[in-house]
Design an enzyme around this catalytic site. Structure first.
Site, mmCIF file in Angstrom:
data_model
loop_
_atom_site.group_PDB
_atom_site.id
_atom_site.type_symbol
_atom_site.label_atom_id
_atom_site.label_comp_id
_atom_site.label_asym_id
_atom_site.label_seq_id
_atom_site.Cartn_x
_atom_site.Cartn_y
_atom_site.Cartn_z
ATOM 1 N N SER A 43 0.687 -1.333 0.239
ATOM 2 C CA SER A 43 0.047 -0.367 0.058
ATOM 3 C C SER A 43 1.099 1.275 -0.196
ATOM 4 O O SER A 43 1.408 1.649 1.304
ATOM 5 C CB SER A 43 -1.215 -0.212 1.163
ATOM 6 O OG SER A 43 -0.504 -0.012 2.798
ATOM 7 N N HIS A 157 -3.664 -5.551 2.671
ATOM 8 C CA HIS A 157 -2.572 -7.012 3.019
ATOM 9 C C HIS A 157 -2.507 -8.348 3.351
ATOM 10 O O HIS A 157 -2.463 -9.392 3.585
ATOM 11 C CB HIS A 157 -1.999 -6.502 4.533
ATOM 12 C CG HIS A 157 -1.262 -5.336 4.044
ATOM 13 N ND1 HIS A 157 -0.499 -4.737 5.230
ATOM 14 C CD2 HIS A 157 -0.142 -4.592 3.220
ATOM 15 C CE1 HIS A 157 0.754 -3.799 5.108
ATOM 16 N NE2 HIS A 157 0.272 -3.472 3.836
ATOM 17 N N GLU A 166 -4.376 -2.192 9.752
ATOM 18 C CA GLU A 166 -4.139 -2.756 10.487
ATOM 19 C C GLU A 166 -4.171 -2.620 11.817
ATOM 20 O O GLU A 166 -4.987 -0.961 12.127
ATOM 21 C CB GLU A 166 -2.717 -2.139 10.146
ATOM 22 C CG GLU A 166 -2.212 -2.255 9.344
ATOM 23 C CD GLU A 166 -0.412 -1.986 9.188
ATOM 24 O OE1 GLU A 166 -0.445 -1.646 10.177
ATOM 25 O OE2 GLU A 166 -0.360 -1.570 8.041
ATOM 26 N N GLU A 207 1.857 -9.346 6.873
ATOM 27 C CA GLU A 207 2.432 -9.408 8.148
ATOM 28 C C GLU A 207 1.935 -9.924 9.152
ATOM 29 O O GLU A 207 2.668 -9.399 10.761
ATOM 30 C CB GLU A 207 1.686 -7.693 8.503
ATOM 31 C CG GLU A 207 2.904 -6.548 7.290
ATOM 32 C CD GLU A 207 2.833 -4.944 7.889
ATOM 33 O OE1 GLU A 207 2.086 -4.579 9.174
ATOM 34 O OE2 GLU A 207 2.475 -4.459 6.718
ATOM 35 N N ASP A 245 -3.864 1.830 11.866
ATOM 36 C CA ASP A 245 -3.749 1.839 10.411
ATOM 37 C C ASP A 245 -4.843 1.269 9.324
ATOM 38 O O ASP A 245 -4.801 0.661 8.602
ATOM 39 C CB ASP A 245 -2.119 1.191 9.594
ATOM 40 C CG ASP A 245 -1.983 1.843 8.273
ATOM 41 O OD1 ASP A 245 -2.773 3.083 7.957
ATOM 42 O OD2 ASP A 245 -0.558 1.789 7.885
ATOM 43 N N GLU A 286 -3.342 5.618 12.300
ATOM 44 C CA GLU A 286 -2.129 6.349 10.938
ATOM 45 C C GLU A 286 -3.134 6.418 10.060
ATOM 46 O O GLU A 286 -3.942 5.501 9.321
ATOM 47 C CB GLU A 286 -0.866 5.040 10.726
ATOM 48 C CG GLU A 286 -0.243 4.899 9.533
ATOM 49 C CD GLU A 286 0.406 4.037 10.108
ATOM 50 O OE1 GLU A 286 1.026 3.642 11.006
ATOM 51 O OE2 GLU A 286 0.818 3.944 8.382
ATOM 52 N N ASP A 313 1.286 8.249 6.971
ATOM 53 C CA ASP A 313 2.560 7.387 5.848
ATOM 54 C C ASP A 313 2.193 7.737 4.626
ATOM 55 O O ASP A 313 3.091 8.598 4.237
ATOM 56 C CB ASP A 313 1.838 6.466 6.758
ATOM 57 C CG ASP A 313 2.528 5.186 5.452
ATOM 58 O OD1 ASP A 313 3.396 5.669 4.798
ATOM 59 O OD2 ASP A 313 2.438 3.871 5.452
ATOM 60 N N LYS A 338 9.832 4.761 6.886
ATOM 61 C CA LYS A 338 10.143 3.945 6.065
ATOM 62 C C LYS A 338 10.840 4.356 5.119
ATOM 63 O O LYS A 338 11.291 5.565 5.059
ATOM 64 C CB LYS A 338 9.251 3.394 5.224
ATOM 65 C CG LYS A 338 8.139 2.954 5.888
ATOM 66 C CD LYS A 338 6.574 2.730 4.789
ATOM 67 C CE LYS A 338 5.598 2.718 5.895
ATOM 68 N NZ LYS A 338 4.044 2.467 4.801
ATOM 69 N N HIS A 366 8.401 -0.975 9.497
ATOM 70 C CA HIS A 366 8.607 -1.903 8.256
ATOM 71 C C HIS A 366 7.745 -1.787 6.727
ATOM 72 O O HIS A 366 6.899 -1.115 7.436
ATOM 73 C CB HIS A 366 8.509 -3.359 8.881
ATOM 74 C CG HIS A 366 6.952 -3.289 9.175
ATOM 75 N ND1 HIS A 366 6.448 -4.910 9.004
ATOM 76 C CD2 HIS A 366 5.713 -2.793 9.548
ATOM 77 C CE1 HIS A 366 5.122 -4.711 9.441
ATOM 78 N NE2 HIS A 366 4.622 -3.643 9.497
ATOM 79 N N LYS A 389 6.573 0.178 14.355
ATOM 80 C CA LYS A 389 6.082 -1.126 14.020
ATOM 81 C C LYS A 389 6.478 -2.315 13.224
ATOM 82 O O LYS A 389 6.799 -1.934 12.119
ATOM 83 C CB LYS A 389 4.572 -0.340 13.607
ATOM 84 C CG LYS A 389 4.678 0.282 11.886
ATOM 85 C CD LYS A 389 3.103 0.451 11.368
ATOM 86 C CE LYS A 389 2.856 0.547 10.542
ATOM 87 N NZ LYS A 389 1.818 0.691 9.306
HETATM 88 O O1 LIG Z 1 0.896 1.041 5.774
HETATM 89 C C1 LIG Z 1 2.274 0.751 6.285
HETATM 90 O O2 LIG Z 1 1.767 1.140 7.479
HETATM 91 C C2 LIG Z 1 2.509 -0.823 5.575
HETATM 92 C C3 LIG Z 1 3.679 -1.157 6.608
HETATM 93 O O3 LIG Z 1 2.178 -2.071 7.674
HETATM 94 O O4 LIG Z 1 2.219 -1.312 4.354
HETATM 95 P P1 LIG Z 1 2.912 -1.277 3.322
HETATM 96 O O5 LIG Z 1 4.672 -1.884 3.636
HETATM 97 O O6 LIG Z 1 2.209 -2.771 2.153
HETATM 98 O O7 LIG Z 1 3.151 0.170 2.393
HETATM 99 MG MG LIG Z 2 0.364 2.778 6.812
#
Ligand SMILES: O=C(O)[C@@H](CO)OP(=O)(O)O
Ligand SMILES: [Mg+2]
Length: 419
Positions: A43, A157, A166, A207, A245, A286, A313, A338, A366, A389
């Site tokens: 995502s 996910h 999440e 995850e 999230d 988030e 994010d 990230k 992650h 996280k």
């Molecule tokens: O949205 C998020 O925060 C991430 C990690 O949990 O997902 P992705 O790595 O798929 O962007």
């Molecule tokens: Mg996110």
């Protein structure tokens, strides 16, 4: 301490979803090798640094990364090997300049970030420091972060009907990192029993969280609070709280949010979150709204920013300029961090500094596609940001990070908890 890079290579390996990703090996003078594994998201925010995939770079599938690997072995090795670098920023700057696109689209953010992570390890080795200590900015106390265990997976996910991506448990009140990990594992086990008792399948998402066929996020939250209590922990900020999230960009279409069969405006979503915060011990949300709903974010922050942490994010993509703009608009209260979203360790540290200076919290994260690399455990500890996280307390690539934190705690007298 000056680094002379003696060798650089890369291979295409698999991430935790069985998709190709980049692993980089850097050789130091004297022959010592350091390695880095590159994570990959599902995502993704539209303004993330560009991950180079073979074929069309904008379509994500299980496609290879041989071009990115070739760029490390070819152009980036030619650029870096044999040169002397005074610090990590100089290595990262050389790659950014050589790439020349501003989005790392030519050499690939997946190539550049792998080399950047390996170079950080190389500098740590040269300095004789553990990675977290090398990453520790001057004047900032290191700290063991509150682990945020993602125990229920939905959205992009998992193949279930759940729209929110999440549901995390956060042992804010734990006395130590080791006790926080124990709480996470015990609640995970209690949740498995609770779901099975209600007749839900206990298969896992990307995850490592469970992926039950539940529609309404509120129903998941009820089950989660029961699991926290069943495991013997007080639900709430003094014990174990919950972080969400929703990854709302994924269910935002034509200006509407589609959640559990409903068609909601941005204001409806905010009202829904307010009701959730009234009813459940949620401490952090988030990506509650989509990345292209900046006005919504400003209203969300006005209404809920004093009650819960609001983390950007997809909205912020770890980018210093975008975070600076969001801070001035008061469009969130925290940033997700990230490394591969922005594409170098130096820029990641810069974004974290900007947040610290503005009084914004940071949560290191992650990606849904991970390797066994534990870099982010050291990053979260060294920067003292207080939050990490990295998925469920299950599945090797997630557990590797939590186990790294346990090792850091065992060997060092560091405080635990939110910054
Ligand atoms: O949205 C998020 O925060 C991430 C990690 O949990 O997902 P992705 O790595 O798929 O962007
Ligand atoms: Mg996110």
């Amino acid at each position: 301490m000056t680094l002379t890079i003696a060798g650089l290579s890369a291979v295409e390996v698999l991430d935790s979803r069985g998709r190709p990703t980049v692993a980089v090996t850097m050789v130091l003078p004297g022959g010592r090798r350091v390695r880095a594994g590159v994570p990959s998201g599902a995502s993704t925010g539209s303004r993330e640094a560009v991950e180079l995939r073979d074929g069309d770079p904008h379509r994500y599938a299980g496609r290879g990364v041989r071009h990115a690997v070739g760029n490390v072995r070819g152009e980036i090795a030619d650029l870096l090997v044999g040169r002397k670098f005074a610090d990590l920023a100089a290595v990262d700057r050389a790659m950014i300049d050589a790439d020349g696109t501003g989005t790392k689209a030519r050499l690939g953010a997946n190539a550049i970030v792998g080399v950047s992570m390996a170079a950080a390890r190389a500098f740590a080795v040269l300095a004789g420091l553990p990675l977290w200590r090398y990453l520790n900015p001057p004047g900032v106390p290191p700290r063991l972060p509150v682990p945020h265990f993602n125990v229920v997976n939905g959205g992009a996910h998992a193949p279930n009907r759940l729209d929110f991506q999440e549901f995390m448990i956060a042992p804010l009140g734990a006395p130590s990192l080791t006790e926080a990990v124990r709480a996470g594992a015990e609640i995970y086990a209690a949740l498995r029993r609770g779901l099975a008792d209600k007749g839900f399948a206990t298969g896992l998402g990307d995850e490592g969280g469970f992926a039950p066929e539940i529609d309404a996020p509120e129903d998941v939250l009820t089950t989660l609070v029961d699991a926290i209590a069943d495991a013997g922990y007080p639900p709430g900020r003094d014990g174990v709280a919950i972080a969400l999230d929703p990854a709302a960009s994924e269910f935002h279409r034509d200006g509407r949010y589609r959640v559990a069969g409903e068609n909601l405006t941005s204001t409806d979503m905010i009202t829904r979150y307010e009701a959730i915060v009234d009813r459940f011990p949620v401490w952090s949300i988030e990506d509650g709204l989509a990345e292209d709903d900046l006005d919504g974010w400003v209203r969300l922050t006005e209404r809920l920013g004093h009650r819960v942490q609001l983390v950007g994010d997809d909205l912020l993509v770890t980018n210093p300029a975008i975070v600076t703009e969001a801070i001035s608009r008061e469009a969130a209260t925290a940033a997700l961090i990230k490394v591969n979203q922005v594409g170098t360790v130096t820029e990641t540290l810069e974004t974290m500094r900007i947040c610290r200076d503005a009084g914004w919290a940071q949560m290191v994260s992650h990606r849904s596609g991970e390797t066994e690399d534990t870099f982010i455990a050291d990053l979260a500890t060294g920067t003292g940001c207080g939050q990490l996280k990295t998925g469920a307390p299950a599945r090797g690539e997630r557990v590797a990070k939590y186990n790294r934190l346990i090792d850091i705690e065992a060997g060092n007298d560091l405080p635990y908890g939110r910054a």
